[in-house]
Design a protein around this motif. Sequence first.
Motif, PDB file in Angstrom:
ATOM      1  N   MET A   1       0.818  -1.015  -0.323  1.00 51.62           N
ATOM      2  CA  MET A   1       0.319   0.093  -0.353  1.00 51.62           C
ATOM      3  C   MET A   1       0.538   1.289  -0.082  1.00 51.62           C
ATOM      4  O   MET A   1       0.720   2.358  -0.606  1.00 51.62           O
ATOM      5  N   LEU A   2       1.702   0.940   0.898  1.00 49.24           N
ATOM      6  CA  LEU A   2       3.035   2.194   0.790  1.00 49.24           C
ATOM      7  C   LEU A   2       3.765   2.027  -0.582  1.00 49.24           C
ATOM      8  O   LEU A   2       3.605   3.413  -0.910  1.00 49.24           O
ATOM      9  N   LEU A   3       3.502   1.306  -1.027  1.00 49.23           N
ATOM     10  CA  LEU A   3       4.143   1.885  -2.296  1.00 49.23           C
ATOM     11  C   LEU A   3       3.179   2.165  -4.088  1.00 49.23           C
ATOM     12  O   LEU A   3       3.900   3.232  -3.914  1.00 49.23           O
ATOM     13  N   LEU A   4       2.322   1.806  -3.769  1.00 47.09           N
ATOM     14  CA  LEU A   4       0.864   2.961  -4.162  1.00 47.09           C
ATOM     15  C   LEU A   4       0.882   4.279  -3.768  1.00 47.09           C
ATOM     16  O   LEU A   4       0.647   5.382  -4.918  1.00 47.09           O
ATOM     17  N   ASP A   5       0.869   4.385  -2.664  1.00 46.13           N
ATOM     18  CA  ASP A   5       0.883   5.707  -2.148  1.00 46.13           C
ATOM     19  C   ASP A   5       2.369   6.734  -2.419  1.00 46.13           C
ATOM     20  O   ASP A   5       2.292   7.746  -2.603  1.00 46.13           O
ATOM     21  N   ALA A   6       3.421   6.149  -2.767  1.00 44.57           N
ATOM     22  CA  ALA A   6       4.737   6.962  -2.825  1.00 44.57           C
ATOM     23  C   ALA A   6       4.296   7.127  -4.480  1.00 44.57           C
ATOM     24  O   ALA A   6       4.786   8.187  -4.855  1.00 44.57           O
ATOM     25  N   GLN A   7       3.771   5.668  -4.756  1.00 41.37           N
ATOM     26  CA  GLN A   7       3.409   6.244  -6.656  1.00 41.37           C
ATOM     27  C   GLN A   7       2.537   7.756  -6.905  1.00 41.37           C
ATOM     28  O   GLN A   7       3.070   8.292  -8.001  1.00 41.37           O
ATOM     29  N   ALA A   8       1.133   7.510  -5.991  1.00 44.50           N
ATOM     30  CA  ALA A   8       0.310   8.715  -6.466  1.00 44.50           C
ATOM     31  C   ALA A   8       1.504  10.263  -5.815  1.00 44.50           C
ATOM     32  O   ALA A   8       1.254  10.777  -6.617  1.00 44.50           O
ATOM     33  N   GLY A   9       1.806   9.794  -4.897  1.00 43.11           N
ATOM     34  CA  GLY A   9       3.076  11.340  -5.062  1.00 43.11           C
ATOM     35  C   GLY A   9       3.947  12.162  -6.078  1.00 43.11           C
ATOM     36  O   GLY A   9       3.680  12.888  -6.292  1.00 43.11           O
ATOM     37  N   TYR A  10       4.109  10.621  -6.536  1.00 40.28           N
ATOM     38  CA  TYR A  10       4.898  10.888  -7.933  1.00 40.28           C
ATOM     39  C   TYR A  10       4.322  11.574  -8.906  1.00 40.28           C
ATOM     40  O   TYR A  10       4.265  12.375  -9.521  1.00 40.28           O
ATOM     41  N   ASP A  11       3.411  10.996  -9.104  1.00 35.52           N
ATOM     42  CA  ASP A  11       2.310  10.691 -10.645  1.00 35.52           C
ATOM     43  C   ASP A  11       1.504  12.465 -10.234  1.00 35.52           C
ATOM     44  O   ASP A  11       1.148  12.733 -11.086  1.00 35.52           O
ATOM     45  N   GLY A  12       0.896  12.168  -9.327  1.00 33.41           N
ATOM     46  CA  GLY A  12       0.220  13.530  -8.230  1.00 33.41           C
ATOM     47  C   GLY A  12       1.261  14.950  -7.943  1.00 33.41           C
ATOM     48  O   GLY A  12       0.595  16.054  -7.934  1.00 33.41           O
ATOM     49  N   ASP A  13       2.573  14.951  -8.525  1.00 30.00           N
ATOM     50  CA  ASP A  13       3.378  16.210  -7.932  1.00 30.00           C
ATOM     51  C   ASP A  13       4.427  16.263  -9.233  1.00 30.00           C
ATOM     52  O   ASP A  13       5.858  15.712  -8.913  1.00 30.00           O
ATOM     53  N   PRO A  14       4.330  17.260  -9.889  1.00 30.65           N
ATOM     54  CA  PRO A  14       5.084  17.815 -10.638  1.00 30.65           C
ATOM     55  C   PRO A  14       6.602  18.300 -10.586  1.00 30.65           C
ATOM     56  O   PRO A  14       7.548  18.062 -10.951  1.00 30.65           O
ATOM     57  N   ALA A  15       6.473  18.504  -9.203  1.00 31.97           N
ATOM     58  CA  ALA A  15       8.155  18.901  -8.584  1.00 31.97           C
ATOM     59  C   ALA A  15       8.603  17.908  -7.930  1.00 31.97           C
ATOM     60  O   ALA A  15       9.335  17.750  -7.843  1.00 31.97           O
ATOM     61  N   ALA A  16       8.098  16.567  -7.915  1.00 29.17           N
ATOM     62  CA  ALA A  16       8.769  15.028  -7.487  1.00 29.17           C
ATOM     63  C   ALA A  16       9.690  14.540  -8.267  1.00 29.17           C
ATOM     64  O   ALA A  16       8.974  14.426  -9.549  1.00 29.17           O
ATOM     65  N   SER A  17      10.995  14.695  -8.725  1.00 32.30           N
ATOM     66  CA  SER A  17      11.687  14.337  -9.380  1.00 32.30           C
ATOM     67  C   SER A  17      11.829  12.861  -9.838  1.00 32.30           C
ATOM     68  O   SER A  17      12.281  12.086 -10.617  1.00 32.30           O
ATOM     69  N   SER A  18      11.190  12.125  -8.407  1.00 31.91           N
ATOM     70  CA  SER A  18      11.045  10.621  -8.457  1.00 31.91           C
ATOM     71  C   SER A  18      10.247  10.235  -7.195  1.00 31.91           C
ATOM     72  O   SER A  18      10.331  11.143  -6.633  1.00 31.91           O
ATOM     73  N   ARG A  19      10.364   8.849  -7.440  1.00 30.26           N
ATOM     74  CA  ARG A  19       9.305   8.314  -6.107  1.00 30.26           C
ATOM     75  C   ARG A  19      10.640   7.658  -5.147  1.00 30.26           C
ATOM     76  O   ARG A  19      10.457   8.279  -4.312  1.00 30.26           O
ATOM     77  N   GLU A  20      11.650   7.583  -5.244  1.00 28.62           N
ATOM     78  CA  GLU A  20      12.128   8.237  -3.989  1.00 28.62           C
ATOM     79  C   GLU A  20      12.405   9.688  -3.394  1.00 28.62           C
ATOM     80  O   GLU A  20      12.586   8.954  -1.890  1.00 28.62           O
ATOM     81  N   MET A  21      12.297  10.767  -3.956  1.00 27.22           N
ATOM     82  CA  MET A  21      12.425  11.109  -3.240  1.00 27.22           C
ATOM     83  C   MET A  21      11.127  11.786  -2.592  1.00 27.22           C
ATOM     84  O   MET A  21      11.190  11.955  -1.492  1.00 27.22           O
ATOM     85  N   VAL A  22       9.898  11.356  -3.439  1.00 27.37           N
ATOM     86  CA  VAL A  22       8.008  10.956  -2.512  1.00 27.37           C
ATOM     87  C   VAL A  22       8.973  10.332  -1.472  1.00 27.37           C
ATOM     88  O   VAL A  22       8.092  10.819   0.304  1.00 27.37           O
ATOM     89  N   ILE A  23       9.723   9.302  -0.642  1.00 29.05           N
ATOM     90  CA  ILE A  23      10.050   8.365  -0.184  1.00 29.05           C
ATOM     91  C   ILE A  23      10.806   9.371   0.991  1.00 29.05           C
ATOM     92  O   ILE A  23      10.495   8.537   2.632  1.00 29.05           O
TER      93      ILE A  23
END
Length: 317
Positions: A125-147
Motif C-alpha cells: 500500500m505504501l508503494l502505491l502511496d509513493a507512486q501517487a505522490g510522484y504521479d500527482g506532483d510535477p515537482a517530484a523528480s522521482s519516487r525516491e524523493m517522495v519516499i
Amino acid sequence: MNNDFYDLLPDISKAISNNYLESDLLLGRSDKPLPTRSVIIEIINDLRQLMFPGYFSTEHIDSVGSTYYTGHMLAMIHQKLKKQIARALAYNRSDDVLSTDPDILQDAENICCDFFSALPHIQQMLLLDAQAGYDGDPAASSREMVIFSYPGLYAIYVYRIAHELYKMNVPFIPRIMTEHAHSKTGIDINSGAVIGKYFFMDHGTGIVIGETTVIGDYVKLYQGVTLGALSTRGGQHLAGVKRHPTIEDRVTIYSNATVLGGETVIGADSVIGGGAFITSSIPANTRVSVTPPELSIKNDTSSNVSDMKATGYIYEI
C-alpha cells in the motif's frame, strides 16, 4: 518583596502532593506502567527501516542479505512492540491484571502475530502511496524523493501502521503514533479513519482527517483540507457514531476545503474547489467551486488614483 525559592518549596511541594492524593488521574496507576512514548517512536522508526531499508536503514541491504536483515529487524521490533502492547492492554483492564500476566502476554502475542502478518500488505500500500505522490506532483523528480522527503508520505506511513493496531483494539499506542506524526508534519490523521490505496496529500500541512472518515481509492487532498464532524458537543455520547464524511474513489479536494458530517458523501470522480464548505452530500462527477470575492484595489501613481476591481484572476481597471 524578595522571595527565596527554598522558603516556598515546602508549601509548593505539599500543595502538589495534595493534588496527587485528591485526583486518581495525575499519578495514573502506579502498579501499571503505561506504554512508553519514546519506545513507540523507536518502533515507528524501526518499522520505517524495515519497510524502506534503502532509505532509512544504517546498513547496506542487498537482495542476498535481505532475508537475514528482515528476520533480525522483525525479531527486534516484536520484542519491543509486544511489551508495549502488553502494558497498554493491562492498563486498560479494570482489574489487577499486570502486563506480565500470562493471559495478557498471550493476547499481546496474538496481536503481534496478526500485526506482523499484515506488514507485507501495508508495504505494498505504501508503494502505491509513493507512486501517487510522484504521479500527482510535477515537482517530484522521482519516487525516491517522495519516499525520502515528503511529509505526506511519512504521515500516511504512520497512519497505516497505527490503523492496523487500531483495528485490533490496542489502547493508547495507535494514537501515540499518529500524534507523533502530527507533531512532525502538521498532518492530523486519526488512526481509526479508513483510507484506500494510492492516496496522496499534496503539501499536506494542516490536513485533518477524523476518526470515522472513509476515503476510497485514488483520492488526492491538498493542504488545509478538513474532513471533520458537524458537531462534537455530544462528547462521549458520540463515541462509535459515524461523525465524519465519506470520500469516494478518485476525488480531488483542493486547499482549505472543509467537508463535515457523518452522512456527507462526496461522490466518485468529483472535484472540490479550494475554500469550499460542505455539509451535505455531493453527487458523483460533480465540480464544486467557490465564487471568488470581489476585490477593490487602489492604484496610487503620482496624483492619479484609480479604483481597480478584481474578480478571480481577471483584473478590470
